[in-house]
Scaffold this motif. Structure first.
Motif, PDB file in Angstrom:
ATOM      1  N   PRO A 172       4.009  27.115   9.358  1.00 13.41           N
ATOM      2  CA  PRO A 172       4.252  28.023  10.745  1.00 13.41           C
ATOM      3  C   PRO A 172       5.087  29.182  10.514  1.00 13.41           C
ATOM      4  CG  PRO A 172       5.586  26.021  10.599  1.00 13.41           C
ATOM      5  CD  PRO A 172       4.719  25.883   9.283  1.00 13.41           C
ATOM      6  N   THR A 173       6.028  29.329   9.495  1.00 13.46           N
ATOM      7  CA  THR A 173       6.598  30.328   9.289  1.00 13.46           C
ATOM      8  C   THR A 173       6.338  31.368   8.194  1.00 13.46           C
ATOM      9  OG1 THR A 173       8.241  29.262   7.658  1.00 13.46           O
ATOM     10  CG2 THR A 173       8.874  28.999  10.005  1.00 13.46           C
ATOM     11  N   GLY A 174       5.116  31.218   7.549  1.00 10.98           N
ATOM     12  CA  GLY A 174       4.597  31.686   6.596  1.00 10.98           C
ATOM     13  C   GLY A 174       4.443  33.458   6.781  1.00 10.98           C
ATOM     14  N   ASN A 175       4.336  33.864   7.989  1.00  9.10           N
ATOM     15  CA  ASN A 175       4.126  35.177   8.314  1.00  9.10           C
ATOM     16  C   ASN A 175       5.288  35.659   9.139  1.00  9.10           C
ATOM     17  OD1 ASN A 175       1.716  35.942   7.047  1.00  9.10           O
ATOM     18  ND2 ASN A 175       0.306  35.400   8.858  1.00  9.10           N
ATOM     19  N   LEU A 176       6.460  35.040   9.099  1.00  8.57           N
ATOM     20  CA  LEU A 176       7.661  35.652   9.767  1.00  8.57           C
ATOM     21  C   LEU A 176       8.666  35.826   8.767  1.00  8.57           C
ATOM     22  CD1 LEU A 176       7.638  32.700  12.634  1.00  8.57           C
ATOM     23  CD2 LEU A 176       6.709  35.100  12.594  1.00  8.57           C
ATOM     24  N   ASP A 177       9.569  36.979   9.309  1.00  9.30           N
ATOM     25  CA  ASP A 177      10.928  37.021   8.664  1.00  9.30           C
ATOM     26  C   ASP A 177      11.719  35.928   8.593  1.00  9.30           C
ATOM     27  OD1 ASP A 177      11.692  39.486  11.136  1.00  9.30           O
ATOM     28  OD2 ASP A 177      12.132  37.527  10.971  1.00  9.30           O
ATOM     29  N   GLU A 183      14.622  30.810  13.836  1.00 12.96           N
ATOM     30  CA  GLU A 183      14.495  30.710  14.998  1.00 12.96           C
ATOM     31  C   GLU A 183      13.566  29.700  15.340  1.00 12.96           C
ATOM     32  OE1 GLU A 183      14.990  34.770  17.113  1.00 12.96           O
ATOM     33  OE2 GLU A 183      13.708  33.538  18.634  1.00 12.96           O
ATOM     34  N   ILE A 184      12.307  29.555  14.839  1.00 15.71           N
ATOM     35  CA  ILE A 184      11.184  28.808  15.119  1.00 15.71           C
ATOM     36  C   ILE A 184      11.472  27.315  14.783  1.00 15.71           C
ATOM     37  CG2 ILE A 184       8.822  28.245  14.490  1.00 15.71           C
ATOM     38  CD1 ILE A 184       9.054  30.609  16.469  1.00 15.71           C
ATOM     39  N   LEU A 185      12.232  27.131  13.692  1.00 16.27           N
ATOM     40  CA  LEU A 185      12.439  25.719  13.221  1.00 16.27           C
ATOM     41  C   LEU A 185      13.547  25.262  13.920  1.00 16.27           C
ATOM     42  CD1 LEU A 185      11.256  24.036  11.271  1.00 16.27           C
ATOM     43  CD2 LEU A 185      10.832  26.561  10.829  1.00 16.27           C
ATOM     44  N   ARG A 186      14.434  26.093  14.628  1.00 12.89           N
ATOM     45  CA  ARG A 186      15.501  25.765  15.403  1.00 12.89           C
ATOM     46  C   ARG A 186      14.656  25.004  16.899  1.00 12.89           C
ATOM     47  NH1 ARG A 186      19.343  29.369  13.182  1.00 12.89           N
ATOM     48  NH2 ARG A 186      18.366  30.987  14.335  1.00 12.89           N
ATOM     49  N   LEU A 191      12.848  20.451  20.199  1.00 14.48           N
ATOM     50  CA  LEU A 191      11.635  19.904  20.719  1.00 14.48           C
ATOM     51  C   LEU A 191      11.637  18.455  20.441  1.00 14.48           C
ATOM     52  CD1 LEU A 191       9.056  22.671  20.514  1.00 14.48           C
ATOM     53  CD2 LEU A 191       9.948  21.870  22.816  1.00 14.48           C
ATOM     54  N   ASN A 192      11.939  18.221  19.035  1.00  7.79           N
ATOM     55  CA  ASN A 192      12.019  16.937  18.449  1.00  7.79           C
ATOM     56  C   ASN A 192      13.024  16.200  18.995  1.00  7.79           C
ATOM     57  OD1 ASN A 192      13.005  15.350  15.801  1.00  7.79           O
ATOM     58  ND2 ASN A 192      11.030  14.978  16.366  1.00  7.79           N
ATOM     59  N   ASP A 193      14.213  16.879  19.086  1.00  3.70           N
ATOM     60  CA  ASP A 193      15.384  15.846  19.376  1.00  3.70           C
ATOM     61  C   ASP A 193      15.417  15.586  20.775  1.00  3.70           C
ATOM     62  OD1 ASP A 193      17.921  17.724  17.184  1.00  3.70           O
ATOM     63  OD2 ASP A 193      16.434  15.898  16.786  1.00  3.70           O
ATOM     64  N   GLU A 194      15.178  16.759  21.550  1.00  3.15           N
ATOM     65  CA  GLU A 194      15.516  16.454  23.065  1.00  3.15           C
ATOM     66  C   GLU A 194      14.247  15.963  23.733  1.00  3.15           C
ATOM     67  OE1 GLU A 194      16.929  20.147  24.645  1.00  3.15           O
ATOM     68  OE2 GLU A 194      18.630  20.363  22.887  1.00  3.15           O
ATOM     69  N   SER A 210      14.325  21.747   5.196  1.00  2.07           N
ATOM     70  CA  SER A 210      15.403  20.978   5.773  1.00  2.07           C
ATOM     71  C   SER A 210      15.830  20.594   7.187  1.00  2.07           C
ATOM     72  CB  SER A 210      16.550  21.758   4.886  1.00  2.07           C
ATOM     73  OG  SER A 210      16.821  23.193   5.685  1.00  2.07           O
ATOM     74  N   TYR A 211      14.940  21.281   7.744  1.00  2.00           N
ATOM     75  CA  TYR A 211      15.004  21.144   9.439  1.00  2.00           C
ATOM     76  C   TYR A 211      14.525  19.657   9.611  1.00  2.00           C
ATOM     77  CZ  TYR A 211      16.756  25.865  10.361  1.00  2.00           C
ATOM     78  OH  TYR A 211      17.613  26.893  10.500  1.00  2.00           O
ATOM     79  N   SER A 212      13.471  19.301   8.748  1.00  5.55           N
ATOM     80  CA  SER A 212      12.767  17.741   9.089  1.00  5.55           C
ATOM     81  C   SER A 212      13.832  16.600   9.128  1.00  5.55           C
ATOM     82  CB  SER A 212      11.385  17.797   8.446  1.00  5.55           C
ATOM     83  OG  SER A 212      12.146  17.721   7.012  1.00  5.55           O
TER      84      SER A 212
END
Lengths: 254, 418
Positions: A172-177, A183-186, A191-194, A210-212
């Motif tokens: 999902p972050t392949g095309n992002l800086d 920001e997307i992973l946060r 979404l996962n936690d709350e 490492s966000y997983s």
């Protein structure tokens, strides 16, 4: 925790009836429970994209079973599978795959229009999910008028709008800086936690992984290593992931 | 393996792509040959070196359209080669080597197609002369070939070859490798300058002729001139007016997933085929006007009718090439839709709807003028009802056939790759 997905002995062989069949997946088992946030990593050609395509019903396995929400997807007809996808799964792609001729609002609404919801319900659901992801001010714009991060948020909104059992994110972050990536992973983590959203993600980036909460390392079509975050800090978890990723390289120096 | 051998090998492997390009060149060459012979046919009192009559100008118009058709076929051919060009460039081939690669393929195809085109043109010319001499009560050699006509045909075709060669060489030079690799897969919205003229202005321009058709004198030239006012309106509608209408329709189709996507695709297709559609619409209106003008003049009527048929055919195939080119960039979109849960039958329904609406636009605009125009002449007894119906069917049927072909090619290209 309820089981969301159970994959048993999943195999995928290309060129099955040819002289040189290639076994991309060699019998992988995976169980995903509600509220899981699982990341799949592996070297190029390891079979991670093939695995995620097979368990997310985009591709058919040549062996094994995949049960999602108690239903065996390998036994479904095309019609049943189509309906199953928009009701139970949400997809997020590396290159966003938003439809350029539709506004952000219409893009988010695509799964809802497949579900034959009323226009009022569609508008309400789209506005709700857009507000949650902070893109409600972009609903009337077209994808080309938005930044990469905004487009990916729109893609995430599309994946979430039908409240699917499982979100499948392929790079999902392949095309992002890096700033937008984090920001997307946060956002994923929130979404996962709350909200208890169940996420299955493929990435090649250890920092993103490492966000997983759990990491599966695939190599040569087999599940090689499983790392669970449990009570570790993100930093400790990250180092363990880097270690697992570089294991092969380290062996070269021994 | 040298560029020459590699080029020939790829040509052999891509026979299907080359076949249609070659066919277009054969057709274009034969039409150019036939019509230059007509322009310089001494038995018909025509001469290239003398002042041109209206029919000679018409023949020249046909020749230009035939050349344009060859150009469209060439751009379609090159667009299918972007991957090969990109890989050759990435492998270190110089601009000259890549240009050479394209030139070899082009020369082989042209080297086969153009002589065949002349041969077929010679046969067509015999039948063409047969019909035109019969309609004009001329007794002459039907196998007559004008030397000047032949020279002019050769010059035009050689010019075409040089132009296409330069364009193809320039394409490889000016296009980046990344763009070449993604060319066949990306739907890119063409950026257009913002138009400040309100859309209602274009609708008014389009509607003015419809009102005037009921008021003006029964003079075909007046109808044609009035139609030209409307064409400005049609251009504006194709560029911007219809897009706005589509956006409005999309909003009301939020619950209809197929229509939502089809309307979106339609707006892309309209933008990329707008100019071609304008030319075909204008051509149809102009030719119908010319036919009515010459209705009592058999000498000129035959050539106008023949030119009408050829123009319809050439423009229909040009639009077909353009649409196939445009729709081939939709694969990524349809793959995403499939992943989101669209069934193959829904994807086919989207494609069908899009093609029907696109060709519906092509049919709607000229028909809305021509039906009124012809009705007035039929009511006045100047044109027979059956003849008027035949004139309308003469463009409706070919356009419907190309719509069917466009849909089948679109469907096959997309569904086979999902």
């Amino acid at each position: 925790m309820d089981e969301v997905l159970k994959a048993t002995g999943v195999e995928k062989t290309y060129g099955l009836h040819t002289k040189q069949p290639f076994k991309a997946l060699k019998g992988i088992d995976l169980t995903i429970n509600e509220n899981d946030f699982i990341c799949i990593m592996g070297p190029s050609g390891s079979g991670k994209s093939t695995f995620i395509n097979v368990i997310s019903t985009i591709d058919n396995p040549t062996g094994g079973r995949v049960v999602i929400g108690g239903q065996d997807v390998t036994e479904m007809t095309e019609e049943q599978l189509g309906r199953f996808k928009y009701e139970n799964l949400g997809f997020i792609f590396q290159d966003f795959n938003l439809i350029g001729s539709l506004t952000i609002s219409e893009n988010i609404a695509v799964p809802l229009s497949l579900s034959h919801k009323s226009k009022q319900e569609i508008i309400q659901d789209v506005e709700a999910v857009a507000k949650k992801l902070g893109i409600d001010h972009l609903l009337h714009k077209y994808p080309e008028e938005c930044s990469g991060g905004q487009r990916q948020r729109a893609a995430i909104a599309r994946a979430l709008v039908n409240q699917p059992k499982l979100i499948v994110a392929d790079e999902p972050t392949g095309n992002l800086d890096s700033e937008n990536s984090h920001e997307i992973l946060r956002l994923f983590k929130q979404l996962n936690d709350e909200d208890g959203v169940t996420i299955l993600m493929v990435t090649h980036d250890s920092m993103i992984a490492s966000y997983s909460k759990k990491l599966l390392f695939i190599k040569d079509g087999e599940l090689e290593t499983t790392i669970e975050k449990l009570n570790k800090t993100q930093k400790e978890y990250y180092y363990e992931i880097v270690d697992a990723n570089s294991k092969e390289s380290q062996e070269l120096f021994q | 393996m040298g560029t020459f051998k590699f080029s020939l090998k790829m040509l052999r492997l891509d026979f299907k792509k080359c076949f249609f390009y070659g066919l277009s060149l054969v057709l274009s060459t034969s039409i150019i040959f036939v019509f230059f012979n007509y322009i310089d046919n001494i038995y018909l009192g025509n001469s290239l070196s003398e002042k041109s009559g209206a029919n000679q100008i018409l023949a020249l118009f046909i020749i230009i359209i035939a050349c344009a058709n060859a150009c469209f076929a060439n751009s379609f051919f090159i667009s299918r080669k972007t991957n090969e060009i990109a890989i050759a460039s990435m492998s270190g081939a110089s601009v000259f080597a890549v240009a050479g690669y394209l030139l070899v393929q082009n020369f082989v195809i042209m080297g086969l197609s153009i002589p065949i085109g002349f041969g077929i043109g010679y046969i067509f010319n015999h039948f063409f002369n047969l019909f035109i001499y019969a309609s004009l009560d001329v007794v002459a050699n039907t196998y007559y070939v004008s030397m000047q006509g032949l020279i002019m045909s050769t010059i035009v075709i050689l010019t075409q070859i040089i132009a296409l060669t330069l364009v193809n060489s320039g394409y490889a030079y000016r296009t980046e490798i990344k763009t070449l690799l993604n060319e066949q897969e990306s739907m890119t919205k063409k950026s257009t300058k913002p138009i400040k003229t309100p859309v209602i202005f274009y609708w008014i321009l389009y509607l003015i002729p419809i009102v005037l058709f009921f008021i003006v004198d029964l003079d075909p030239m007046v109808f044609v001139v009035v139609s030209c006012i409307g064409v400005f309106g049609i251009v504006g509608l194709l560029k911007i007016g219809l897009s706005k209408l589509i956006m409005f329709r999309q909003k009301s189709h939020l619950t209809k997933s197929n229509s939502l996507i089809a309307y979106g695709n339609l707006s892309y297709s309209l933008k990329s085929t707008g100019m071609l559609m304008t030319i075909i619409i204008l051509s149809i209106i102009l030719f119908i006007g010319l036919i009515i003008i010459n209705i009592n003049n058999p000498k000129d009527l035959f050539i106008v009718l023949l030119s009408y048929g050829i123009i319809i055919f050439l423009m229909s195939t040009s639009i077909l090439y353009k649409i196939i080119l445009e729709t081939s960039t939709r694969l990524g979109l349809y793959q995403s839709l499939f992943k989101l849960g669209y069934l193959k039958k829904q994807l086919k329904a989207i494609m069908r709807k899009e093609i029907m609406m696109l060709y519906g636009v092509i049919l709607f605009f000229p028909t809305s003028y021509i039906v009124i125009m012809l009705s007035r002449f039929v009511i006045a007894g100047e044109v027979a009802m059956s003849f008027a119906a035949a004139l309308v069917l003469a463009y409706v049927i070919p356009i419907c056939i190309t719509a069917l072909i466009a849909y089948f090619v679109y469907k096959r290209t997309i569904i086979a790759n999902i």
